[in-house]
Design a protein around this motif. Sequence first.
Motif, PDB file in Angstrom:
ATOM      1  N   ASN A   8       0.828  -1.212   0.000  1.00  0.00           N
ATOM      2  CA  ASN A   8       0.000   0.000   0.000  1.00  0.00           C
ATOM      3  C   ASN A   8       0.860   1.260   0.000  1.00  0.00           C
ATOM      4  O   ASN A   8       0.541   2.236  -0.679  1.00  0.00           O
ATOM      5  CB  ASN A   8      -0.957   0.005   1.195  1.00  0.00           C
ATOM      6  CG  ASN A   8      -2.077  -0.986   0.964  1.00  0.00           C
ATOM      7  OD1 ASN A   8      -2.468  -1.242  -0.182  1.00  0.00           O
ATOM      8  ND2 ASN A   8      -2.583  -1.577   2.034  1.00  0.00           N
ATOM      9  N   THR A   9       1.948   1.218   0.773  1.00  0.00           N
ATOM     10  CA  THR A   9       2.857   2.378   0.784  1.00  0.00           C
ATOM     11  C   THR A   9       3.483   2.553  -0.595  1.00  0.00           C
ATOM     12  O   THR A   9       3.651   3.678  -1.082  1.00  0.00           O
ATOM     13  CB  THR A   9       3.962   2.178   1.857  1.00  0.00           C
ATOM     14  OG1 THR A   9       3.339   1.771   3.069  1.00  0.00           O
ATOM     15  CG2 THR A   9       4.772   3.422   2.071  1.00  0.00           C
ATOM     16  N   PHE A  10       3.818   1.443  -1.221  1.00  0.00           N
ATOM     17  CA  PHE A  10       4.388   1.482  -2.571  1.00  0.00           C
ATOM     18  C   PHE A  10       3.441   2.194  -3.538  1.00  0.00           C
ATOM     19  O   PHE A  10       3.837   3.109  -4.261  1.00  0.00           O
ATOM     20  CB  PHE A  10       4.627   0.045  -3.072  1.00  0.00           C
ATOM     21  CG  PHE A  10       6.059  -0.207  -3.444  1.00  0.00           C
ATOM     22  CD1 PHE A  10       6.515   0.090  -4.712  1.00  0.00           C
ATOM     23  CD2 PHE A  10       6.945  -0.744  -2.525  1.00  0.00           C
ATOM     24  CE1 PHE A  10       7.837  -0.137  -5.056  1.00  0.00           C
ATOM     25  CE2 PHE A  10       8.263  -0.984  -2.849  1.00  0.00           C
ATOM     26  CZ  PHE A  10       8.710  -0.680  -4.126  1.00  0.00           C
ATOM     27  N   ILE A  11       2.176   1.756  -3.484  1.00  0.00           N
ATOM     28  CA  ILE A  11       1.191   2.314  -4.420  1.00  0.00           C
ATOM     29  C   ILE A  11       1.042   3.829  -4.180  1.00  0.00           C
ATOM     30  O   ILE A  11       0.936   4.604  -5.123  1.00  0.00           O
ATOM     31  CB  ILE A  11      -0.196   1.613  -4.261  1.00  0.00           C
ATOM     32  CG1 ILE A  11      -0.053   0.101  -4.411  1.00  0.00           C
ATOM     33  CG2 ILE A  11      -1.251   2.203  -5.188  1.00  0.00           C
ATOM     34  CD1 ILE A  11       0.095  -0.457  -5.780  1.00  0.00           C
ATOM     35  N   LYS A  12       1.084   4.230  -2.889  1.00  0.00           N
ATOM     36  CA  LYS A  12       0.976   5.664  -2.565  1.00  0.00           C
ATOM     37  C   LYS A  12       2.161   6.437  -3.133  1.00  0.00           C
ATOM     38  O   LYS A  12       2.062   7.615  -3.439  1.00  0.00           O
ATOM     39  CB  LYS A  12       0.951   5.860  -1.049  1.00  0.00           C
ATOM     40  CG  LYS A  12      -0.435   5.692  -0.472  1.00  0.00           C
ATOM     41  CD  LYS A  12      -0.477   6.166   0.970  1.00  0.00           C
ATOM     42  CE  LYS A  12      -1.655   5.516   1.662  1.00  0.00           C
ATOM     43  NZ  LYS A  12      -1.330   4.931   2.960  1.00  0.00           N
ATOM     44  N   ASN A  13       3.301   5.756  -3.236  1.00  0.00           N
ATOM     45  CA  ASN A  13       4.493   6.417  -3.762  1.00  0.00           C
ATOM     46  C   ASN A  13       4.579   6.362  -5.283  1.00  0.00           C
ATOM     47  O   ASN A  13       5.602   6.716  -5.861  1.00  0.00           O
ATOM     48  CB  ASN A  13       5.752   5.818  -3.131  1.00  0.00           C
ATOM     49  CG  ASN A  13       6.038   6.446  -1.788  1.00  0.00           C
ATOM     50  OD1 ASN A  13       6.520   7.569  -1.723  1.00  0.00           O
ATOM     51  ND2 ASN A  13       5.670   5.764  -0.718  1.00  0.00           N
ATOM     52  N   ILE A  14       3.521   5.855  -5.901  1.00  0.00           N
ATOM     53  CA  ILE A  14       3.462   5.839  -7.367  1.00  0.00           C
ATOM     54  C   ILE A  14       2.211   6.628  -7.768  1.00  0.00           C
ATOM     55  O   ILE A  14       1.164   6.052  -8.077  1.00  0.00           O
ATOM     56  CB  ILE A  14       3.454   4.381  -7.905  1.00  0.00           C
ATOM     57  CG1 ILE A  14       4.682   3.640  -7.361  1.00  0.00           C
ATOM     58  CG2 ILE A  14       3.409   4.359  -9.434  1.00  0.00           C
ATOM     59  CD1 ILE A  14       4.866   2.226  -7.821  1.00  0.00           C
ATOM     60  N   PRO A  15       2.306   7.974  -7.727  1.00  0.00           N
ATOM     61  CA  PRO A  15       1.110   8.788  -7.971  1.00  0.00           C
ATOM     62  C   PRO A  15       0.563   8.626  -9.393  1.00  0.00           C
ATOM     63  O   PRO A  15      -0.617   8.869  -9.619  1.00  0.00           O
ATOM     64  CB  PRO A  15       1.588  10.224  -7.721  1.00  0.00           C
ATOM     65  CG  PRO A  15       3.070  10.173  -7.848  1.00  0.00           C
ATOM     66  CD  PRO A  15       3.489   8.806  -7.432  1.00  0.00           C
ATOM     67  N   GLY A  16       1.408   8.227 -10.322  1.00  0.00           N
ATOM     68  CA  GLY A  16       0.945   8.011 -11.702  1.00  0.00           C
ATOM     69  C   GLY A  16       0.447   6.587 -11.868  1.00  0.00           C
ATOM     70  O   GLY A  16       1.231   5.673 -12.133  1.00  0.00           O
ATOM     71  N   ASN A  17      -0.852   6.369 -11.655  1.00  0.00           N
ATOM     72  CA  ASN A  17      -1.502   5.061 -11.857  1.00  0.00           C
ATOM     73  C   ASN A  17      -0.906   3.909 -11.049  1.00  0.00           C
ATOM     74  O   ASN A  17      -0.813   2.774 -11.548  1.00  0.00           O
ATOM     75  CB  ASN A  17      -1.490   4.696 -13.352  1.00  0.00           C
ATOM     76  CG  ASN A  17      -2.421   5.586 -14.149  1.00  0.00           C
ATOM     77  OD1 ASN A  17      -3.555   5.810 -13.759  1.00  0.00           O
ATOM     78  ND2 ASN A  17      -1.921   6.125 -15.242  1.00  0.00           N
ATOM     79  N   GLY A  18      -0.516   4.180  -9.818  1.00  0.00           N
ATOM     80  CA  GLY A  18       0.016   3.126  -8.950  1.00  0.00           C
ATOM     81  C   GLY A  18      -0.915   1.920  -8.835  1.00  0.00           C
ATOM     82  O   GLY A  18      -0.458   0.777  -8.784  1.00  0.00           O
ATOM     83  N   LYS A  19      -2.225   2.200  -8.825  1.00  0.00           N
ATOM     84  CA  LYS A  19      -3.187   1.105  -8.621  1.00  0.00           C
ATOM     85  C   LYS A  19      -3.157   0.089  -9.753  1.00  0.00           C
ATOM     86  O   LYS A  19      -3.544  -1.068  -9.558  1.00  0.00           O
ATOM     87  CB  LYS A  19      -4.594   1.676  -8.459  1.00  0.00           C
ATOM     88  CG  LYS A  19      -4.783   2.338  -7.123  1.00  0.00           C
ATOM     89  CD  LYS A  19      -6.194   2.809  -6.926  1.00  0.00           C
ATOM     90  CE  LYS A  19      -6.305   3.519  -5.586  1.00  0.00           C
ATOM     91  NZ  LYS A  19      -7.287   4.573  -5.597  1.00  0.00           N
ATOM     92  N   PHE A  20      -2.710   0.502 -10.910  1.00  0.00           N
ATOM     93  CA  PHE A  20      -2.588  -0.416 -12.053  1.00  0.00           C
ATOM     94  C   PHE A  20      -1.623  -1.562 -11.713  1.00  0.00           C
ATOM     95  O   PHE A  20      -1.656  -2.629 -12.314  1.00  0.00           O
ATOM     96  CB  PHE A  20      -2.074   0.383 -13.268  1.00  0.00           C
ATOM     97  CG  PHE A  20      -1.758  -0.443 -14.478  1.00  0.00           C
ATOM     98  CD1 PHE A  20      -2.778  -0.963 -15.269  1.00  0.00           C
ATOM     99  CD2 PHE A  20      -0.440  -0.705 -14.843  1.00  0.00           C
ATOM    100  CE1 PHE A  20      -2.495  -1.722 -16.390  1.00  0.00           C
ATOM    101  CE2 PHE A  20      -0.143  -1.462 -15.960  1.00  0.00           C
ATOM    102  CZ  PHE A  20      -1.175  -1.975 -16.737  1.00  0.00           C
ATOM    103  N   LEU A  21      -0.760  -1.333 -10.703  1.00  0.00           N
ATOM    104  CA  LEU A  21       0.299  -2.311 -10.414  1.00  0.00           C
ATOM    105  C   LEU A  21      -0.069  -3.343  -9.340  1.00  0.00           C
ATOM    106  O   LEU A  21       0.744  -4.220  -9.048  1.00  0.00           O
ATOM    107  CB  LEU A  21       1.581  -1.576  -9.992  1.00  0.00           C
ATOM    108  CG  LEU A  21       2.184  -0.660 -11.053  1.00  0.00           C
ATOM    109  CD1 LEU A  21       3.405   0.052 -10.507  1.00  0.00           C
ATOM    110  CD2 LEU A  21       2.568  -1.451 -12.299  1.00  0.00           C
TER     111      LEU A  21
END
Length: 412
Positions: free
Chosen positions: A57-70
Amino acid sequence: MKNIIIVGAGAAGLIAAITAAQNGAKVTLLEQKDRIGRKLMITGKGRCNITNTADKNTFIKNIPGNGKFLYSAFDSFFNEETVELFNNIGVPTKVERGGRVFPQSDSAVDVVDRLKEKLYELDVNLRLNTKVTKLIIKDAKLTGIQTIHNEILQADAVIMTAGGASYPLTGSDGSGFVLAQQAGHTIKDLTPSLVPLESDIPWVKTLQGLSLRNVRLTVFIDNKKSEDVFGEMMFTHFGVTGPLILSVSRKIAMALKKNKDVYLSINLKPALTPEQIDARIQRDFIKYTKKQIKNAMVDLLPHKMIPIILDLAYIDGNKQVNDFTKKERMQLVEILRNLPVDVTKTRPLAEAIVTCGGVNVKELNPKTMQSKLIDNLYFAGEIIDVDGYTGGFNLQAAFSMGYVAAMAVTQE
Ligand SMILES: Cc1cc2nc3c(=O)[nH]c(=O)nc-3n(C[C@H](O)[C@H](O)[C@H](O)COP(=O)(O)OP(=O)(O)OC[C@H]3O[C@@H](n4cnc5c(N)ncnc54)[C@H](O)[C@@H]3O)c2cc1C
């Protein structure tokens, strides 16, 4: 045996090639430069910040450009798998501040060398100086690629790992976007991210080379507070850079694109209240009681900043400390807590650490990285509209996508 072509020997392409070959595919890896992993070699200031120990979850927050895609990609291949892969190919790793993972050798070149050895061990057909200029597509089905040497290579599947459009000398020159467009994909607007900022204010340039540690930076967009961060920044001949600036640059780039006004407010003494700063100034002025104001501030500020701060606070630095008024003291406190820097633009995309924008994630299957438009076509890495902050998040994203694409291609 599946015949796979991978376009681009960067972070995503190298992991994809190794994974596909380990799964029994015949892999041809095409790279337009004369060496593999040119961008990898300059990552982390030459030390290569491979990944981060943060949770998903922290990773996704640190990927503001479409993190959820990952999410799906991270379920298949995440930071622990990355560390294991590198340990297995002879790159022992270590964890530093903020969970950042680096090779123990502190050498990005070492990382690339070990990856190269693995390619040879797995019999990957690596072809350098081979730019891919065309994807061969018939009836929404990809059958192969054409190279700059007008050679046509057939393939059961192609994974596009050609990177973004920043630092073009490393090979990621944006040509991957042209190929994706040619296949019918939409390219989301390209914007620089993790990029230095320019300012037209003359005094900013006179501070060139000055680093500020432990300052608070507040970003105002159209006069509304947008970001508030603490750390280190630096003045340059064009404006400002450093970790704090890079971390807020993505939002600023977006705002400037929409013609919004952006200014930064720097708090030079964030640990002190206004009263404490005032008390501190008074102590210094007792110590330097017989001096001119400009010479009484040497303990408070870096030398280069003193005339600028006095100017901005409308204080005559040549006055004697004894003549310093309470009103002037308040003006000084205010400017020390709120040093304003107007931002005119970002540096160009070529100077950005990452490209924000790229192949539209809606046109890709996040579980396989497969194109929803063209059969046998896959994408991975920065070519996709996914971008993260510094800290190992971008490389992990590229590795995870490369792994998932290769697994999908070989298991289909
Ligand atoms: C200075 C700098 C420091 C960085 N530091 C870090 C860090 O420490 N940690 C982190 O997580 N991220 C870091 N990044 C970001 C990270 O390097 C990238 O996000 C990552 O390399 C993207 O991987 P990729 O495989 O998608 O693209 P790339 O690594 O750019 O690889 C793309 C490859 O494709 C090749 N190519 C392009 N077009 C073609 C074509 N038409 N035909 C054939 N080959 C082609 C290119 O030559 C290139 O080798 C940094 C970036 C920069 C610029």
